[in-house]
Design a protein around this motif. Structure first.
Motif, PDB file in Angstrom:
ATOM      1  N   ASN A  30       0.778  -1.243   0.000  1.00  0.00           N
ATOM      2  CA  ASN A  30       0.000   0.000   0.000  1.00  0.00           C
ATOM      3  C   ASN A  30       0.804   1.285   0.000  1.00  0.00           C
ATOM      4  OD1 ASN A  30      -2.877  -1.080   0.414  1.00  0.00           O
ATOM      5  ND2 ASN A  30      -1.716  -2.112   2.015  1.00  0.00           N
ATOM      6  N   CYS A  31       2.024   1.255   0.450  1.00  0.00           N
ATOM      7  CA  CYS A  31       2.776   2.486   0.662  1.00  0.00           C
ATOM      8  C   CYS A  31       4.045   2.567  -0.185  1.00  0.00           C
ATOM      9  CB  CYS A  31       3.174   2.630   2.129  1.00  0.00           C
ATOM     10  SG  CYS A  31       1.923   2.047   3.292  1.00  0.00           S
ATOM     11  N   CYS A  34       4.794   4.802  -3.421  1.00  0.00           N
ATOM     12  CA  CYS A  34       5.141   6.225  -3.306  1.00  0.00           C
ATOM     13  C   CYS A  34       6.319   6.456  -2.362  1.00  0.00           C
ATOM     14  CB  CYS A  34       3.956   7.025  -2.784  1.00  0.00           C
ATOM     15  SG  CYS A  34       2.564   7.093  -3.920  1.00  0.00           S
ATOM     16  N   HIS A  35       6.373   5.697  -1.277  1.00  0.00           N
ATOM     17  CA  HIS A  35       7.352   5.998  -0.230  1.00  0.00           C
ATOM     18  C   HIS A  35       8.625   5.159  -0.314  1.00  0.00           C
ATOM     19  CE1 HIS A  35       5.024   8.860   2.105  1.00  0.00           C
ATOM     20  NE2 HIS A  35       3.965   8.102   1.945  1.00  0.00           N
ATOM     21  N   GLN A  57       9.424  15.372   1.890  1.00  0.00           N
ATOM     22  CA  GLN A  57       8.017  15.117   2.241  1.00  0.00           C
ATOM     23  C   GLN A  57       7.663  13.640   2.057  1.00  0.00           C
ATOM     24  OE1 GLN A  57       6.641  18.502  -0.222  1.00  0.00           O
ATOM     25  NE2 GLN A  57       4.925  18.565   1.193  1.00  0.00           N
ATOM     26  N   LEU A  58       8.285  13.008   1.061  1.00  0.00           N
ATOM     27  CA  LEU A  58       7.989  11.602   0.771  1.00  0.00           C
ATOM     28  C   LEU A  58       8.791  10.651   1.646  1.00  0.00           C
ATOM     29  CD1 LEU A  58       7.698  10.666  -2.997  1.00  0.00           C
ATOM     30  CD2 LEU A  58       5.959  10.555  -1.230  1.00  0.00           C
ATOM     31  N   SER A  63      10.576  11.922   8.551  1.00  0.00           N
ATOM     32  CA  SER A  63       9.387  12.368   9.274  1.00  0.00           C
ATOM     33  C   SER A  63       9.656  12.560  10.759  1.00  0.00           C
ATOM     34  CB  SER A  63       8.264  11.345   9.085  1.00  0.00           C
ATOM     35  OG  SER A  63       7.151  11.719   9.862  1.00  0.00           O
ATOM     36  N   MET A  65       7.050  12.926  12.791  1.00  0.00           N
ATOM     37  CA  MET A  65       5.747  12.665  13.398  1.00  0.00           C
ATOM     38  C   MET A  65       5.813  11.599  14.479  1.00  0.00           C
ATOM     39  SD  MET A  65       3.040  12.687  10.345  1.00  0.00           S
ATOM     40  CE  MET A  65       2.678  14.218   9.509  1.00  0.00           C
ATOM     41  N   THR A  74      -2.145   8.404   7.985  1.00  0.00           N
ATOM     42  CA  THR A  74      -2.417   7.225   7.165  1.00  0.00           C
ATOM     43  C   THR A  74      -3.925   7.028   7.007  1.00  0.00           C
ATOM     44  OG1 THR A  74      -0.380   6.253   8.018  1.00  0.00           O
ATOM     45  CG2 THR A  74      -1.875   4.772   6.863  1.00  0.00           C
ATOM     46  N   LYS A  78      -2.892  13.028   3.275  1.00  0.00           N
ATOM     47  CA  LYS A  78      -2.293  14.356   3.395  1.00  0.00           C
ATOM     48  C   LYS A  78      -1.954  14.829   1.997  1.00  0.00           C
ATOM     49  CE  LYS A  78       1.489  16.767   5.697  1.00  0.00           C
ATOM     50  NZ  LYS A  78       2.871  16.658   6.182  1.00  0.00           N
ATOM     51  N   VAL A  80      -1.644  15.072  -1.642  1.00  0.00           N
ATOM     52  CA  VAL A  80      -1.971  14.116  -2.703  1.00  0.00           C
ATOM     53  C   VAL A  80      -2.011  12.673  -2.203  1.00  0.00           C
ATOM     54  CG1 VAL A  80      -1.172  15.475  -4.666  1.00  0.00           C
ATOM     55  CG2 VAL A  80       0.457  14.051  -3.413  1.00  0.00           C
ATOM     56  N   MET A  81      -1.597  12.467  -0.958  1.00  0.00           N
ATOM     57  CA  MET A  81      -1.660  11.091  -0.440  1.00  0.00           C
ATOM     58  C   MET A  81      -3.090  10.740  -0.038  1.00  0.00           C
ATOM     59  SD  MET A  81       0.224   9.435   2.843  1.00  0.00           S
ATOM     60  CE  MET A  81      -0.671   8.227   3.798  1.00  0.00           C
ATOM     61  N   PHE A  84      -6.341   6.011   4.065  1.00  0.00           N
ATOM     62  CA  PHE A  84      -6.542   4.566   3.962  1.00  0.00           C
ATOM     63  C   PHE A  84      -7.629   4.047   4.889  1.00  0.00           C
ATOM     64  CE2 PHE A  84      -2.558   5.166   1.868  1.00  0.00           C
ATOM     65  CZ  PHE A  84      -2.535   4.190   0.897  1.00  0.00           C
TER      66      PHE A  84
HETATM   67  C1  HEC Z   1      -0.054   8.019  -3.955  1.00  0.00           C
HETATM   68  C2  HEC Z   1       1.194   8.073  -3.238  1.00  0.00           C
HETATM   69  C3  HEC Z   1       1.212   7.725  -1.763  1.00  0.00           C
HETATM   70  C4  HEC Z   1       0.851   6.543  -1.174  1.00  0.00           C
HETATM   71  C5  HEC Z   1       0.305   5.289  -1.855  1.00  0.00           C
HETATM   72  C6  HEC Z   1       1.111   6.697   0.237  1.00  0.00           C
HETATM   73  N1  HEC Z   1       1.599   7.931   0.497  1.00  0.00           N
HETATM   74 FE1  HEC Z   1       2.144   8.678   2.331  1.00  0.00          FE
HETATM   75  N2  HEC Z   1       2.537  10.461   1.476  1.00  0.00           N
HETATM   76  C7  HEC Z   1       2.491  10.758   0.118  1.00  0.00           C
HETATM   77  C8  HEC Z   1       2.861  12.137  -0.087  1.00  0.00           C
HETATM   78  C9  HEC Z   1       2.920  12.846  -1.427  1.00  0.00           C
HETATM   79  C10 HEC Z   1       3.137  12.682   1.185  1.00  0.00           C
HETATM   80  C11 HEC Z   1       3.538  14.108   1.519  1.00  0.00           C
HETATM   81  C12 HEC Z   1       2.261  14.903   1.688  1.00  0.00           C
HETATM   82  C13 HEC Z   1       2.511  16.333   2.053  1.00  0.00           C
HETATM   83  O1  HEC Z   1       3.426  16.606   2.841  1.00  0.00           O
HETATM   84  O2  HEC Z   1       1.754  17.163   1.553  1.00  0.00           O
HETATM   85  C14 HEC Z   1       2.929  11.610   2.150  1.00  0.00           C
HETATM   86  C15 HEC Z   1       3.093  11.738   3.514  1.00  0.00           C
HETATM   87  C16 HEC Z   1       3.002  10.723   4.429  1.00  0.00           C
HETATM   88  C17 HEC Z   1       3.221  10.855   5.849  1.00  0.00           C
HETATM   89  C18 HEC Z   1       3.573  12.131   6.580  1.00  0.00           C
HETATM   90  C19 HEC Z   1       5.051  12.277   6.774  1.00  0.00           C
HETATM   91  C20 HEC Z   1       5.380  13.634   7.373  1.00  0.00           C
HETATM   92  O3  HEC Z   1       6.139  13.666   8.347  1.00  0.00           O
HETATM   93  O4  HEC Z   1       4.864  14.646   6.880  1.00  0.00           O
HETATM   94  C21 HEC Z   1       3.035   9.643   6.407  1.00  0.00           C
HETATM   95  C22 HEC Z   1       3.172   9.242   7.870  1.00  0.00           C
HETATM   96  C23 HEC Z   1       2.690   8.728   5.322  1.00  0.00           C
HETATM   97  N3  HEC Z   1       2.674   9.413   4.139  1.00  0.00           N
HETATM   98  C24 HEC Z   1       2.432   7.393   5.483  1.00  0.00           C
HETATM   99  C25 HEC Z   1       1.951   6.560   4.467  1.00  0.00           C
HETATM  100  C26 HEC Z   1       1.559   5.186   4.682  1.00  0.00           C
HETATM  101  C27 HEC Z   1       1.652   4.458   5.996  1.00  0.00           C
HETATM  102  C28 HEC Z   1       1.123   4.724   3.473  1.00  0.00           C
HETATM  103  C29 HEC Z   1       0.546   3.346   3.165  1.00  0.00           C
HETATM  104  C30 HEC Z   1      -0.561   2.895   3.965  1.00  0.00           C
HETATM  105  C31 HEC Z   1       1.240   5.806   2.512  1.00  0.00           C
HETATM  106  N4  HEC Z   1       1.752   6.898   3.160  1.00  0.00           N
HETATM  107  C32 HEC Z   1       0.895   5.699   1.179  1.00  0.00           C
HETATM  108  C33 HEC Z   1       2.145   9.884  -0.877  1.00  0.00           C
HETATM  109  C34 HEC Z   1       1.682   8.601  -0.701  1.00  0.00           C
END
Ligand code: HEC
Length: 107
Positions: A30-31, A34-35, A57-58, A63, A65, A74, A78, A80-81, A84
């Motif tokens: 799931n993550c 992107c990450h 940011q990615l 992080s 947090m 999650t 946040k 474009v993320m 879930f």
């Molecule tokens: C479609 C792409 C995408 C997917 C899939 C995705 N993320 Fe993200 N995530 C992002 C983006 C882009 C950011 C930064 C958002 C911002 O700062 O505006 C982010 C930010 C975060 C942050 C915040 C970090 C911070 O300190 O600001 C966390 C925690 C996070 N994601 C966890 C997850 C987890 C856990 C999953 C899977 C369940 C996940 N993400 C799936 C794109 C994605």
């Protein structure tokens, strides 16, 4: 003998629950797209550019947090993320976040 079959059925039934709580494979499914493949890995520059966010940011290792904040993001998403909540069970989300924290821990 009956007890044996009952316990075999119970063990079989409990297996999906164990799979559900596997933070690492849930993260991958799931993550990771992107990450990056590992929470402590470097996210893909082109992907970050396409989503108009910085690598920092990615990057989950960057992080600051808390566990609770990560769980909330999650669930809700946040920028474009996507969020879930509803797609993953609460235990899956906490499992993923615990996996991320254990993977990025520096100490
Ligand atoms: C479609 C792409 C995408 C997917 C899939 C995705 N993320 Fe993200 N995530 C992002 C983006 C882009 C950011 C930064 C958002 C911002 O700062 O505006 C982010 C930010 C975060 C942050 C915040 C970090 C911070 O300190 O600001 C966390 C925690 C996070 N994601 C966890 C997850 C987890 C856990 C999953 C899977 C369940 C996940 N993400 C799936 C794109 C994605």
């Amino acid at each position: 003998m009956r007890k044996f079959w009952i316990s075999l059925i119970l063990v079989t039934l409990s297996m999906p629950a164990i799979a559900l709580a596997d933070g690492r494979s849930d993260y991958r499914a799931n993550c990771a797209s992107c990450h990056s493949a590992y929470p402590n890995g470097y996210p893909d520059f082109e992907k970050a550019k396409a989503m108009k966010v910085s690598l920092k940011q990615l990057s989950l290792s960057a992080s600051e947090m808390s566990r609770d904040e990560m769980i909330m993001i999650t669930e809700k998403g946040k920028g474009v993320m996507p969020g879930f909540k509803g797609k993953l069970a609460k235990e899956q989300i906490t499992g993923i976040v615990d996996y991320i924290i254990s993977a990025v821990k520096k100490k």
